[in-house]
Design an enzyme around this catalytic site. Structure first.
Site, PDB file in Angstrom:
ATOM      1  N   ARG A 122       0.600  -1.222  -0.425  1.00  0.00           N
ATOM      2  CA  ARG A 122      -0.500  -0.372  -0.132  1.00  0.00           C
ATOM      3  C   ARG A 122       1.142   1.561   0.020  1.00  0.00           C
ATOM      4  O   ARG A 122       0.712   2.214  -0.656  1.00  0.00           O
ATOM      5  CB  ARG A 122      -1.076  -0.344   0.930  1.00  0.00           C
TER       6      ARG A 122
ATOM      7  N   CYS B 283      14.886  -3.579  -3.894  1.00  0.00           N
ATOM      8  CA  CYS B 283      16.093  -2.289  -4.347  1.00  0.00           C
ATOM      9  C   CYS B 283      14.998  -1.662  -5.064  1.00  0.00           C
ATOM     10  O   CYS B 283      14.815  -1.672  -7.050  1.00  0.00           O
ATOM     11  CB  CYS B 283      16.976  -2.930  -5.839  1.00  0.00           C
TER      12      CYS B 283
END
Ligand SMILES: *Cc1c(COP(=O)(O)O)cnc(C)c1O
Length: 419
Positions: free
Chosen positions: A314, A343
């Site tokens: 979210r 990453c």
């Protein structure tokens, strides 16, 4: 109100200290509270009592875990499903088939057929084209599909663009000005028993005014349909009620919502249906995580936790706020950036957040993670699929195993011809 509270300085889920769950299951892990789920189900159902003949179907997409669905089914809730997969989950969890509502703009022929074969309670048809297909499939099976027509009322829910569904440009439902003509065409088709209309204008709605506006338009539509000779017995008002994510959020309460609905639908003489998701499960879950390390940042330190955007999407998807709290209560605070190990710069839970001080090895939680949390998890960066635990008083159970990245890799094949 929820059942995640500090006792003697340690955050508990009901009677279970969260460090005990971290020790038993490891982190990251979602932790749900049965008592909170039951309380939210009861509060919502009680709040709608003034509105009369009411049926509540939990929006499964908010949290499709089988144990969560079982708790809510036992608490008297039906299920609003948006795929064949969710339909099977609702059945597996013991939701009565007549309490299952099938929503969604892209139901395939196979999914429509599954709904008919399983004899579910209602299809919310989202287009004339879908209604024609459902009619053909039902007629070929000699079955009857009980339906409503989902209408797009062209109301701005005032929520995040990615979770707004009731504006004219959104893909959901049929335009309200075309609804009477489409309704008339579908009502005449074999195999369909069109019995009303449905609306859902979006999620995380923080203000009742757009909901009231949508309901008013639906009331006018019901009047128009009856004027055209249709028998309207069901109106589905969808879900969308917001919850408190920040300590100072003050969303409308279910009681406010119920009172507004009772006023706005007075005299309609229909069964009202509701599809709440977030308001039932949001604050019934936390994501338990452990700090891997703290590294210096340009302005504030980076707290790198072992949960990431693949576990709780979210913040990356909608810039959503999740309250971050150490499991061991502390009176000292600092300002930090809370990030995961993935990453991507989007793997950021919070920037410049004031929170209790944590260091390497400390446990913490993201609050209000019960809705649209685990259900959106992925294995991005070849991380494990996050597990889920349900607490009930002083006991807890793993209700979804951690799926190791190696298991996911095990489903992949390198064809011989690659050498
Ligand atoms: C997502 C959805 C809901 C639930 O929305 P919440 O904001 O979680 O209450 C209800 N009905 C439909 C059709 C949905 O798509």
């Amino acid at each position: 109100m929820d059942h995640f509270q500090y006792r003697n300085g340690i955050l508990h889920a009901e009677d279970v200290p969260l460090p005990a769950i971290a020790a038993a299951v490891a982190s990251p892990v979602y932790v749900y509270s049965r008592a909170t789920l039951e309380r939210h189900a009861r509060v919502f159902q009680d709040a709608l009592k003034p509105a009369g003949d009411v049926e509540v179907a939990f929006a499964v997409k908010a949290n499709p875990n089988l144990a969560v669905l079982r708790v809510l089914a036992n608490a008297g809730m039906g299920a609003d499903v948006v795929s064949g997969g969710e339909l099977r989950r609702a059945l597996a969890a013991g939701v009565g088939r007549d309490r299952i509502v099938f929503s969604g703009v892209g139901k395939t022929d196979a999914e429509l057929a599954l709904g008919l074969e399983e004899n579910i309670g209602q299809f919310n048809i989202e287009s004339e084209e879908e209604g024609i297909e459902l009619s053909a499939i039902a007629a070929s099976k000699g079955a009857t599909a009980y339906c409503t027509l989902r209408v797009n009322p062209d109301v701005d829910a005032g929520t995040h663009a990615k979770i707004s569904t009731g504006k004219a440009e959104n893909k959901f439902g049929v335009p309200i000005d075309r609804a009477p003509a489409i309704y008339a065409r579908l009502a005449a088709l074999p195999g369909l028993r069109l019995r009303g209309v449905a609306v859902h204008i979006g999620s995380m709605i923080a203000d009742l005014a757009p909901m009231a506006a949508a309901i008013m338009r639906m009331g006018e539509l019901v009047g128009a349909l009856r004027g055209n000779g249709h028998v309207v017995t069901h109106v589905d008002l969808g879900g969308g009620l917001g919850v408190r994510y920040r300590p100072d959020d003050a969303p409308p309460t279910p009681t406010d919502y119920g009172a507004m609905v009772a006023r706005a639908t007075k005299g309609w003489g229909v069964r009202l249906m509701f599809e709440p998701g977030r308001v039932i499960v949001g604050n019934a879950g936390v994501l338990l995580t452990k700090v891997i390390r703290v590294k210096p940042g340009a302005t504030h330190p980076f707290v790198v936790v072992d949960a990431a955007m693949n576990d709780l999407a979210r913040p990356a998807l909608y810039d959503a706020y999740h309250h971050f709290e150490p499991v061991i209560e502390t009176n000292t605070t600092f300002t930090a950036n809370i990030v995961g190990p993935v990453c991507e710069s989007g793997d950021t839970f919070a920037m410049a957040r004031d929170c209790g001080v944590v260091g390497a090895g400390d446990l913490a939680v993201f609050r209000t993670a019960g809705a649209y949390g685990a259900t959106m998890a992925s294995t991005y960066n070849s991380r494990d699929l996050v597990p889920e635990v349900l607490v009930d008083g002083s006991r807890h159970a793993v209700v979804a195993d951690r799926i190791p990245a190696a298991t996911v890799m095990g489903a992949e094949r390198v064809p011989d011809w690659l050498g």
